[in-house]
Design an enzyme around this catalytic site. Structure first.
Site, PDB file in Angstrom:
ATOM      1  N   SER A   1      14.719 -14.560   2.497  1.00  0.00           N
ATOM      2  CA  SER A   1      13.965 -15.746   2.871  1.00  0.00           C
ATOM      3  C   SER A   1      13.697 -16.656   1.667  1.00  0.00           C
ATOM      4  O   SER A   1      14.606 -17.267   1.129  1.00  0.00           O
ATOM      5  CB  SER A   1      12.671 -15.320   3.570  1.00  0.00           C
ATOM      6  OG  SER A   1      12.067 -16.403   4.224  1.00  0.00           O
TER       7      SER A   1
ATOM      8  N   ASP B   1      23.245 -23.568  -6.813  1.00  0.00           N
ATOM      9  CA  ASP B   1      23.860 -24.847  -6.460  1.00  0.00           C
ATOM     10  C   ASP B   1      23.737 -25.866  -7.587  1.00  0.00           C
ATOM     11  O   ASP B   1      24.664 -26.665  -7.815  1.00  0.00           O
ATOM     12  CB  ASP B   1      23.232 -25.407  -5.175  1.00  0.00           C
ATOM     13  CG  ASP B   1      23.678 -24.647  -3.934  1.00  0.00           C
ATOM     14  OD1 ASP B   1      24.698 -23.939  -4.014  1.00  0.00           O
ATOM     15  OD2 ASP B   1      23.002 -24.750  -2.891  1.00  0.00           O
TER      16      ASP B   1
ATOM     17  N   LYS C   1      18.357 -13.691   5.642  1.00  0.00           N
ATOM     18  CA  LYS C   1      17.367 -14.187   6.617  1.00  0.00           C
ATOM     19  C   LYS C   1      17.182 -15.690   6.395  1.00  0.00           C
ATOM     20  O   LYS C   1      16.453 -16.115   5.511  1.00  0.00           O
ATOM     21  CB  LYS C   1      16.035 -13.438   6.432  1.00  0.00           C
ATOM     22  CG  LYS C   1      14.854 -13.996   7.225  1.00  0.00           C
ATOM     23  CD  LYS C   1      15.063 -13.898   8.718  1.00  0.00           C
ATOM     24  CE  LYS C   1      13.741 -14.125   9.464  1.00  0.00           C
ATOM     25  NZ  LYS C   1      13.176 -15.486   9.269  1.00  0.00           N
TER      26      LYS C   1
END
Length: 700
Positions: free
Chosen positions: A470, A481, A495
């Site tokens: 999460s 990224d 998740k």
């Protein structure tokens, strides 16, 4: 074995933290197990809410209705131990218009199935008790399929009798291998089977409705679930009280209660003896209370036994996941305690004995959870605790110590506050998007770091594992990224969905009985690069070899999990690029000769073998040999690693244990992966990427 995660179960197990008690159980007559108007109304509302608001578009058609019925039968009888083939055929024939029935809230089929189920349980328990009066031949070569979900339904009573003969024989042998006497085994199993029937007789209409509706919602997606009014009330109580208990989240898996996860700062995790995947087979109160066998118990009843007031003792008999289906168990004593925010707080230390070169030091920041003291913040206190605030202070501390790089350790971090995941990312980037959130109507919102400046712009790595979930995945994905740091370890949990709790009463005006609540999946997280964190999680730049044996774990193991997908990327600017080829080769060379990683890899192989095992031998000599081989395999590599570190191994199953020595042993094992992550980051520094010096640029 099929892995299922019922969020109703999760909601119930949150009561492990509370001190409320369940109502005194009583036997419910079969004549009361019929749907009532309130349940019909609730079913109609649930249909409409799911069709309109669920993230996965739901169409209540004939195919879906058939899948719901199949799921309901599997949930009630996952190992094909009760229903006969002609029962299932009759149910299917009676459900030819099940989609129309469900749309109108007609639940007769669901209740009919349960009434037959209860009668079949009575029949099977009577036969099991009869078997206990017989002698078993443990020299005979035969197998017991303890995971029989893909086995056809028994065609007649004789076939079911044979399955139960093997089942009871296996139960008997398991206790025999645990050195229980024959009289004790018969007494314990008698109570177990009688308890199974007794608990099924305690299901009332609301329990049946909840069970069916969770099969319904589970057919759509694993994180959507229904809570009956009673369950909702218990959930509210648990949320209002202090977090007192053992600090564990449990789920039901067939007839076993399984540890889903442990909470940072809780007694279970702090003990070091309760781990994800372990099965709780017995519960006792106090230092010397009798151990109650809880195999086959309803999850709610196990929770009721485990939870209790602060300062009291509960003893758990645990079958470790590593022991598979053998009899190896351990007893763990836990003192129930309040879980405080500071127990979950981030902390730091310095790794200063690296093999990469003289004078190189790497700071490590452990983050067990993404926490924020919303109560203190709401009260206007300016000094409220949060992950971001604590980590900022730790960065300053490490900078003052002159470390050359920082590893953020997110292993075992199951997530928490989305706001904290966003603001924590902002300590390492200067403005920009962190995560995208797409709702059920296709609207995409972007969570953005809006504070200029960074707290740390030096060499960075993030260490993750299969339990990082999460909010942890959101942070790790953003760092990856942006090219801001290395991601090291195992693919994360996966998740990537968002749930909300819906009060069904708001959809029905006027006075009426409480309809309960629906926990609904209504959105999905997407990386700023466009891909979801759902299902696949975050793939590390440099994988540890333990990841090679993650065949069934996390979101990937759950039925009907939402698939991985992607949307358009957000607008952001990469701040760096990581060349991992040389780093990966160097790490692989070190790991190849590392006793610690050999131990961790062998453990991962063992866990995979346990997950994939479907049957066991009912021959005593074979089972003992299997148990001994697994135990030797587990301990040999651990002992060799510990001795390589100059540590004398501690037998955790001994009657008397040196707790300080045991803590040293656990710390050494916990440091294996983080030390290698520090070496990888040191390699990156030595190969010349970026500045070796930390600059602490604090925001105004």
């Amino acid at each position: 074995m099929r892995q299922r995660l019922s969020l109703t179960s999760l909601a119930i197990t949150l009561c492990l933290f509370a001190t409320a008690s369940l109502a005194t159980p009583h036997t419910v007559p079969l004549s009361e197990l019929f749907p009532n108007p309130g349940q019909t109304k609730a079913a109609i509302v649930i249909n409409k809410v799911l069709e309109r608001y669920h993230y996965r578009k739901v169409t209540l058609d004939r195919d879906f209705a058939r899948a719901v019925l199949a799921r309901y039968l599997d949930d009630l009888d996952p190992n094909r131990a009760f229903f006969l083939a002609h029962d299932v055929e009759r149910f299917e024939n009676g459900a030819r218009r099940f989609d129309e029935n469900l749309r109108r809230g007609e639940l007769d089929v669901a209740f009919d199935v349960f009434r037959v189920y209860r009668m079949r349980v009575d029949e099977r328990v009577a036969y099991a008790l009869e078997l206990l009066d017989r002698k078993f031949d443990f020299d005979r070569t035969e197998l017991y399929a303890f995971d029989a979900e893909n086995t056809p339904w028994a065609k007649d009573t004789a076939e079911l009798d044979d399955r139960w003969r093997r089942r009871v024989k296996n139960d008997f042998l398991t206790l025999k291998l645990a050195d229980k006497s024959e009289s004790e085994i018969r007494e314990r199993l008698t109570k177990r089977y009688q308890g199974l029937a007794r608990r099924i007789h305690q299901f009332d209409g609301d329990d049946v409705f909840q069970a069916f509706m969770n099969s319904y919602t589970g057919t759509i997606e694993p994180h959507t679930s229904y809570m009956s009014p009673a369950t909702s009330e218990n959930f509210d109580i648990s949320m209002k009280l202090s977090l007192e208990g053992i600090g564990a989240v449990l789920r039901g898996d067939n007839e076993y209660t399984v540890v889903q996860s442990t909470v940072p700062g809780g007694p279970a995790r702090d003990s070091g003896q309760v781990r994800a995947g372990d099965q709780i087979v017995g519960v006792a109160q106090g230092l010397d209370g009798p151990m109650e066998d809880v195999v086959g118990w309803r999850l709610e009843d196990v929770v009721d036994k485990i939870r209790g007031p602060k300062g009291s003792v509960v003893r758990l008999q645990i079958m470790p996941k590593s022991s598979g289906s053998t009899a190896h168990t351990r007893e763990v004593s836990l003192v129930r305690n309040e879980i405080k925010l500071e127990d979950q707080a981030a902390k730091s230390y310095v790794v200063d004995k690296l093999a990469n070169g003289p004078g190189l030091e790497i700071g490590v920041i452990e983050i067990p959870a993404f926490y924020r003291d919303f109560e203190a913040e709401g009260a206007g206190r300016s000094n409220f605790r949060s992950t971001t605030r604590d980590v900022r202070a730790l960065i300053e501390k490490l900078a003052a110590a002159g470390v050359d790089g920082i590893v953020v350790d997110l292993r075992g971090n199951g997530g928490g506050s989305l706001a904290e995941a966003t603001s924590l990312t902002g300590l390492f980037i200067d403005l920009g998007p962190v995560v995208q959130v797409k709702d059920a109507f296709g609207k995409v919102e972007v969570e953005t770091d809006t504070d200029s400046g960074v707290a740390y712009d030096g060499p960075l790595a993030v260490l993750v594992d299969r339990e990082s979930a999460s909010a942890s995945e959101i942070f790790a994905a953003a760092i990856q990224d942006y090219g801001r740091g290395l991601i090291i370890g195992e693919p994360t949990f996966g998740k990537g969905t968002v749930q909300t709790l819906i009060d069904l009463n708001r959809y029905v005006p006027g006075d009426h009985d409480d309809l309960g609540r629906l926990r609904l999946t209504m959105a999905e997280f997407f990386r700023i690069s466009g891909g979801s964190t759902q299902l696949r999680g975050v793939e590390p730049d440099i994988r540890f070899p333990t990841a090679d044996y993650m065949t069934k774990h996390g979101e990937r193991s759950l039925e009907n999990a939402l698939p991985w997908t992607r949307i358009d990327p957000a607008r952001f600017k990469k701040v760096g690029a990581v060349e991992v080829g040389r780093l990966t080769r160097r790490s692989a060379e070190r790991i190849a000769g590392d006793f610690g990683f050999k131990m961790l890899t062998e453990r991962s192989k063992l866990m995979r073998d346990v997950d994939e095992q479907k049957q066991v031998s009912l021959r005593e000599s074979d089972r003992r040999a299997e148990d001994d081989a697994r135990e030797r395999r587990f301990k040999a590599d651990q002992d060799r690693f510990l001795r390589s570190q100059g540590i004398t191994p501690v037998d955790e199953d001994a009657d008397e244990i040196d707790e300080d020595a045991l803590e040293v042993q656990r710390d050494a094992i916990a440091r294996i992966e983080v030390d290698e992550a520090a070496r990888i980051l040191a390699d990156e520094i030595q190969l010349g990427r970026g500045s070796n010096a930390i600059r602490s640029v604090m925001r105004n």
